[in-house]
Scaffold this motif. Structure first.
Motif, short mmCIF file in Angstrom:
data_model
loop_
_atom_site.label_atom_id
_atom_site.label_comp_id
_atom_site.label_asym_id
_atom_site.label_seq_id
_atom_site.Cartn_x
_atom_site.Cartn_y
_atom_site.Cartn_z
N GLU A 196 -4.06 4.53 -6.73
CA GLU A 196 -5.16 5.00 -5.88
C GLU A 196 -5.26 6.52 -5.95
N ASP A 222 0.84 -1.19 0.00
CA ASP A 222 0.00 0.00 0.00
C ASP A 222 0.88 1.25 0.00
N ASP A 223 0.36 2.33 -0.53
CA ASP A 223 1.01 3.65 -0.46
C ASP A 223 2.44 3.64 -1.00
#
Ligand code: C2E
Ligand code: MG
Ligand code: MG
Length: 584
Positions: free
Chosen positions: A537, A480-481
């Protein structure tokens, strides 16, 4: 029988006229057995253990350590040791009987002297008591720190409770007992003072990358830099990488910047970030404990931020503090009473525009405060080491929603779950996810696990083993991220991720910025070459989405498609616009 024969036959030790106690007492070092979980009760110890601790017999030793492993280890080393033992144990292949660890820590003997103890442990299954640790202590060394006063001619050093044995700075006890007197002198001279709390960002990383001895050395260097720069202050080490200081207000900013820069340069290939929180001691009615707490709050508020090296406490932080106390005090109730809800943010396949998964994002529906966003509670729960309570509730709810969907509609799209960096050490994530998914009888490819990039620098060994164990159970693991930290590219070679979620910060201003476009395009290519899929995202505009199609990103998520919404909204509304890709 080999050329050298077998010395002891079927009757084992009996043939030597020994029982097990004799055998244990005859070992050339300390040996003890303790329960691996719960109170970590010591079930057995040999005489050598007693003598290492300067005790007359085993009974006295047990009294001295309170009957538990936690009393064996010097309190400042305990957390680090427990983490290290479990990460070593967990990093082994669980199907092999080699659950071993090797750690070094300090102990305090009956006479108050501090020693280093080198221990070798092994986790052994036992039907009567559950899992046990069998521990052998090979040797002990006296703690030798230049600044510690010698108690006797003996090489052992007696440690005064007023001195921090590692750095030779004042201890917490000294600080508490002498600050008032120190401040009174400053007041008599009309000098305005401040209370400062220091913390090193991600100090664990230093220990894991360089080893604990080097980590200790870094702390000693930090102590000398602080001592040198604040010779007019009262300085102490409280624990681990936490230092406190009372010093004159004048010029504090410049001095803290200098300390920050010197600490950053201590290790050439690894910048160390020391952060300081400051509370001005200009109100007569403020107790030092109050000031210290506020300085700590100010320090915590800039953890992980590269644009600040110090921060003064201000009232905006006190609002957060009330919130923190509320969150910490109510998390159990929130979980129990169902205030924690799962919202879901869908993910869309770029080429087909079908919904291929959704991310579970929690919301706290408080009966008094209304809906709280994760930014209002996740960090507090992480700091208080309570995040596992939230994560457990979210996993449970996600599985139950998946089951309901399968039952009612005959289809479901996979759900990805977030785990915080320190959640990985508080929870056995592979076990939790595996057992919950199995309890609901769901296929394992309906659940993915997201791990944020920042956890990669926290505890690399633990992370590696968590990823391995998730893969063994056929769960996909997503990073993530990606791109939000500073070491991302380097880390990609060390871990096996299935999907790279590219941080939305990369997309900010992308349309007008040729460099950002090049970065997203290159990362996408790189991920594909390394066998990973990409998900971007934070997609908010059609222009951004077109661009993603252009560069060959695989999946997209963002407000363009949907904000996080309750499960029913996905089923009844979102799927009408973006139908699910997989039908179960
Ligand atoms: P994350 O996992 O990176 O989640 C994405 C966050 O970005 C979500 O915020 C989401 O609402 C927001 N977002 C999504 N699309 C867009 C967009 O197009 N534009 C903008 N500006 N923002 C967008 P949220 O729900 O507030 O969650 C924030 C973070 O909190 C999450 O970041 C995740 O790390 C953490 N979190 C949320 N729920 C949980 C949980 O149950 N457990 C744990 N451990 N962490 C959680
Ligand atoms: Mg996420
Ligand atoms: Mg994210």
């Amino acid at each position: 029988m080999g050329a050298y024969g077998q010395l002891i036959g079927e009757n084992g030790l009996d043939e030597l006229g020994l029982n097990l106690n004799d055998f244990a007492d005859g070992l050339p070092g300390g040996f003890f057995i303790y329960e691996a979980y719960g109170d970590e009760r010591i079930l057995f110890a040999n005489k050598q253990m007693a003598s290492i601790f300067g005790c007359a017999d085993v009974q006295e030793f047990l009294e001295h350590v309170g009957g538990s492993f936690t009393g064996v280890v010097y309190h400042e080393d305990l957390m680090r040791i427990e983490d290290s033992i479990w990460s070593q144990i967990n990093s082994g292949d669980s199907s092999l009987p080699t659950h071993r660890d090797h750690v070094t820590y300090r102990i305090v003997d009956k006479g108050g002297s501090l020693h280093f103890m080198d221990e070798y442990g092994r986790l052994v299954k036992n039907t009567a008591f559950g899992d046990l640790f069998f521990v052998f202590v090979a040797d002990t060394k006296p703690v030798a720190s230049g600044s510690v006063s010698r108690g006797s001619a003996d090489i052992r050093m007696h440690v005064s409770p007023d001195v921090d044995p590692l750095t030779g700075l004042h201890s917490m006890r000294y600080y508490h007992n002498h600050t008032a007197e120190f401040l009174a002198r400053a007041a008599a001279e009309n000098t305005q003072m401040v209370d400062v709390f220091f913390d090193v960002d991600h100090f664990k990383t230093v220990n894991y990358r360089l080893g604990y001895d080097a980590g200790d050395e870094v702390l000693q260097h930090i102590a000398s830099i602080l001592e040198e720069r604040f010779s007019d202050g009262l300085l102490a080490r409280f624990s681990d990488d936490h230092f406190v200081l009372v010093a004159p207000r004048k010029g504090i900013e410049e001095r803290l910047e200098e300390v920050h820069d010197r600490v950053a340069r201590l290790i050439s290939h690894m910048p160390i970030e020391i952060k300081a929180g400051i509370y001005p001691l200009d109100k007569n009615d403020v107790s030092i404990a109050f000031a210290h707490d506020r300085a700590k709050v100010a320090c915590n508020s800039i953890k992980g931020r590269f644009d600040y090296c110090y921060r003064f406490y201000d009232e905006s932080l006190s609002v957060n503090e009330d919130m923190r106390d509320y969150v910490i005090g109510h998390i159990e109730e929130a979980v129990q009473k169902g205030w924690i809800r799962n919202y879901y943010q869908p993910v869309v396949r770029v080429v087909s525009k079908l919904c291929c998964s959704m991310e579970a994002l929690s919301r706290w529906k408080d009966p008094e405060l209304g809906t709280l966003a994760p930014s209002q509670y996740v960090q507090y729960l992480e700091d208080a080491r309570l995040i596992h309570l939230l994560d457990r509730a979210v996993v449970e709810r996600a599985c139950s929603d998946l089951k309901t969907s399968l039952r009612r509609f005959g289809h479901a799209v996979p759900i990805s779950l977030n785990f915080s960096p320190n959640g990985l050490s508080l929870l056995d994530v592979p076990e939790l996810v595996g057992s919950t998914v199995d309890a609901y009888d769901l296929p394992h490819d309906l659940v993915h696990v997201e791990i944020t990039e920042s956890s990669l620098t926290e505890d690399p060994e633990l992370l590696r083993s968590v990823i391995q164990r998730l893969h063994k159970r056929d769960f996909a693991v997503w990073m993530d991220d990606f791109g939000s930290g500073y070491s991302s590219l380097n880390l990609l070679k060390d871990y096996d991720f299935d999907v790279l979620k590219i941080d939305m910060e990369f997309l900010r201003g992308m349309e007008g910025n040729e460099k950002s476009r090049t970065i997203v395009r290159s990362i996408s290519n790189l991920a594909h070459r390394l066998g990973m899929l990409t998900l971007v995202e934070g997609v908010e505009s059609k222009g951004q989405f077109e661009f993603l199609r252009d560069v060959g990103a695989d999946m997209a998520q963002g407000f363009l498609f949907s904000a996080p919404v309750p499960y029913d909204v996905i089923i009844n509304d979102f799927f009408l616009r973006y139908p699910p890709e997989r039908i179960y």
